[in-house]
Design an enzyme around this catalytic site. Structure first.
Site, short mmCIF file in Angstrom:
data_model
loop_
_atom_site.label_atom_id
_atom_site.label_comp_id
_atom_site.label_asym_id
_atom_site.label_seq_id
_atom_site.Cartn_x
_atom_site.Cartn_y
_atom_site.Cartn_z
N GLY A 258 0.80 -1.21 0.00
CA GLY A 258 0.00 0.00 0.00
C GLY A 258 0.83 1.26 0.00
O GLY A 258 1.39 1.68 -1.00
N GLU A 316 -3.48 3.23 4.04
CA GLU A 316 -3.60 4.60 4.53
C GLU A 316 -4.82 5.29 3.92
O GLU A 316 -4.73 5.84 2.84
CB GLU A 316 -2.33 5.40 4.20
CG GLU A 316 -1.05 4.79 4.77
CD GLU A 316 0.18 5.63 4.47
OE1 GLU A 316 0.06 6.85 4.18
OE2 GLU A 316 1.28 5.07 4.50
#
Length: 556
Positions: A258, A316
């Protein structure tokens, strides 16, 4: 044709090595007299075709004496085997392992010199690197480093793009002395596709398989001094990390999924039980089983096995805004819990098959509101080996007023909403997280503004700015290794806050140096936290000064 040319070249090298020293020097020492600690072995796959390949082995003798009697032993990965070897004597088999000794005409390895020999082998599309390799009974890569003497975690992010954009190689971890001070490396990043799977590509802004396992690393940049073969299936950063782990066997490497730019599709991947199972399966197959897709001649089933020891989740953020392109859903919080459980289940399943423990960690945010919005800590923490907590980017150039980006304690002068490491970590403790599972993140980079007036204290802190300060790679940020070379700036620090800043009357940089890193790390140990995490290791200087300060404080 290529193997015949290699054989002729090696024969010339061997002849030169054997004949000259015998006439010029005293008789060479025997195996019993040689110090195995001064011997190293490097290997490169120099050619590959259909089901065959050519391997090139070099024995390096760093001692002050010649060596005429030596024994090299190694295994090969499943599906590989030696077909023909020259300039040495071979015994053994793919099933039982191989033993190599000097040829019948002799092969002296000169003091400070090398001896090369090669072989043709067979393969089944997998790797051909040497396994369980020993020279004179000692590891081919030298005696492995025994690891840290303290029990705290020392975790560093190694960036995929750092090799090309910043000239920071895996080898720099050794040259700077950093490798011996780390327990973990988190490789940043792995991407998640629009259909919710881990994947590899060379498509711009989506992946860099070339850097990961396609780039041919030259000898000068290689961990062991041996270049990647142009046709071997595992090259690039992944192969260098594999070599690094041979020298530092206690060092664990996880792939971090990510990050700020590649969290776009996490919500889709975590949405249903079926999507979670498919997502996790794809990540396990790709990174832990090492089934790398064939891209530009690199990759293959299982060729990346052993590079990674775990998965680091860097979504996030669940259920709250991150990058504007992210998919965000209110149910992300519960879905993240289920996703973590799916990762733990599949990692344990693979662990039972392989006899290994695969770690699971996660990068977690600063700010209680993000924690409560996106995480069921009581549900997910039992499944994590540890979590890394954001201890930086509290303030930055998305704001128009200068401030601290990683202050340890609240600053009473701060006119705005106060955030600090102490308040961030306390939020996790208040929600029942075991402090030993909390690893504090610290920055090896700075945030900077320009067009800043001195203000009433004359130090530029908490003053309006015209915009981000010019940086080497991006405006508003600068690596510590570049920042420490700036001239014309005054250094300010607040020991109570564990922070420092530079100001020249116009430009303001909030940053961490060796002193503030020591202060933060002392606080970590004093409060029983699990250790320190670094974003990112390529920001340190060539001597590894920041990590050395952290390591010294952890070892107190």
């Amino acid at each position: 044709m290529s193997s015949r040319r290699l054989r002729n070249r090696l024969a010339v090298v061997a002849a030169a090595v054997v004949v000259a020293p015998i006439a010029l020097f005293a008789p060479p020492v025997t195996a019993e007299e040689a110090d195995a600690a001064d011997l190293r072995v490097t290997y490169v796959e120099s050619a590959r075709w259909n089901t065959g390949y050519t391997g090139e082995i070099t024995v390096h003798n760093a001692s002050g004496t010649e060596l005429s009697d030596w024994t090299l032993e190694f295994d090969l990965p499943e599906g590989s085997g030696v077909h023909q070897l020259w300039n040495a004597t071979l015994e053994g088999s793919a099933e039982d392992g191989y033993t190599v000794t000097p040829p019948h005409w002799g092969a002296t390895i000169p003091a400070g010199g090398t001896y090369e020999f090669g072989f043709n082998g067979i393969h089944t599309d997998g790797n051909s690197h040497l396994l369980n390799c020993t020279i004179q009974g000692s590891p081919c890569a030298g005696e492995p480093h025994q690891g840290l003497q303290h029990g705290d975690l020392s975790v560093a992010y190694f960036t995929q793009w750092g090799v090309e954009e910043r000239g920071y190689q895996v080898r720099d971890l050794i040259d700077s002395g950093s490798a011996e001070k780390l327990t973990h490396i988190n490789y940043a990043f792995g991407n998640v596709s629009a259909d919710g799977e881990c994947f590899m590509t060379n498509e711009p802004e989506q992946g860099d398989a070339q850097a990961d396992y396609g780039r041919v690393v030259p000898a000068s940049e290689s961990v062991d001094g041996a270049a990647d073969g142009p046709n071997q299936p595992l090259r690039g950063n992944f192969n260098q990390l594999r070599k690094l782990k041979e020298q530092y066997p206690n060092l664990l490497v996880s792939v971090s999924l990510g990050g700020w730019n590649w969290s776009e599709h996490f919500s889709d991947a975590a949405l249903t039980a079926e999507s979670r199972e498919r997502f996790v399966r794809s990540c396990v197959d790709l990174y832990l089983k090492g089934d790398l897709p064939l891209i530009d001649g690199a990759g293959g089933e299982g060729v990346g096995y052993g590079v990674f020891d775990g998965i680091d989740l860097d979504w996030e953020w669940p259920a709250s805004d991150g990058n504007p392109h992210n998919v965000v859903r209110p149910e992300d919080k519960e879905n993240f819990t289920a996703l973590v459980q799916e990762f733990r289940d599949q990692l344990d399943e693979l662990g039972e098959e392989t006899g290994r423990h695969f770690e699971l960690s996660s990068f977690m945010p600063a700010g209680p509101w993000r924690i409560d919005t996106g995480y069921e800590l009581d549900e997910i923490m039992p499944n994590f080996d540890f979590i890394t907590v954001q201890g930086y980017d509290y303030h930055g150039t998305w704001e128009s007023v200068t401030n601290h980006q990683s202050n340890l304690a609240p600053d009473p002068r701060d006119p705005g909403d106060v955030i600090s490491t102490q308040t961030t970590v306390q939020a996790y403790l208040d929600r029942g997280v075991d402090p030993e599972k909390i690893v504090l993140g610290v920055p090896f980079y700075s945030q900077g503004w320009t067009g800043v007036e001195p203000g009433p204290e004359g130090d530029g802190l908490f003053q309006p700015a015209q915009g981000p300060a010019p940086g080497t790679y991006a405006d508003g940020t600068e690596d510590y290794r570049n920042l420490k070379e700036l001239s014309g700036f005054d250094l300010y620090r607040d020991d109570d806050l564990g922070t420092a800043w530079l100001y020249d009357g116009e430009t303001f940089w909030t940053f961490d140096d060796e002193v503030s890193m020591t202060q933060k790390t002392d606080w970590v140990t004093d409060n029983g936290l699990g250790g320190v995490m670094i974003w990112s290791i390529d920001g340190d200087d060539a001597e590894g000064s920041l990590l050395s300060a952290i390591d010294a404080a952890l070892g107190k």
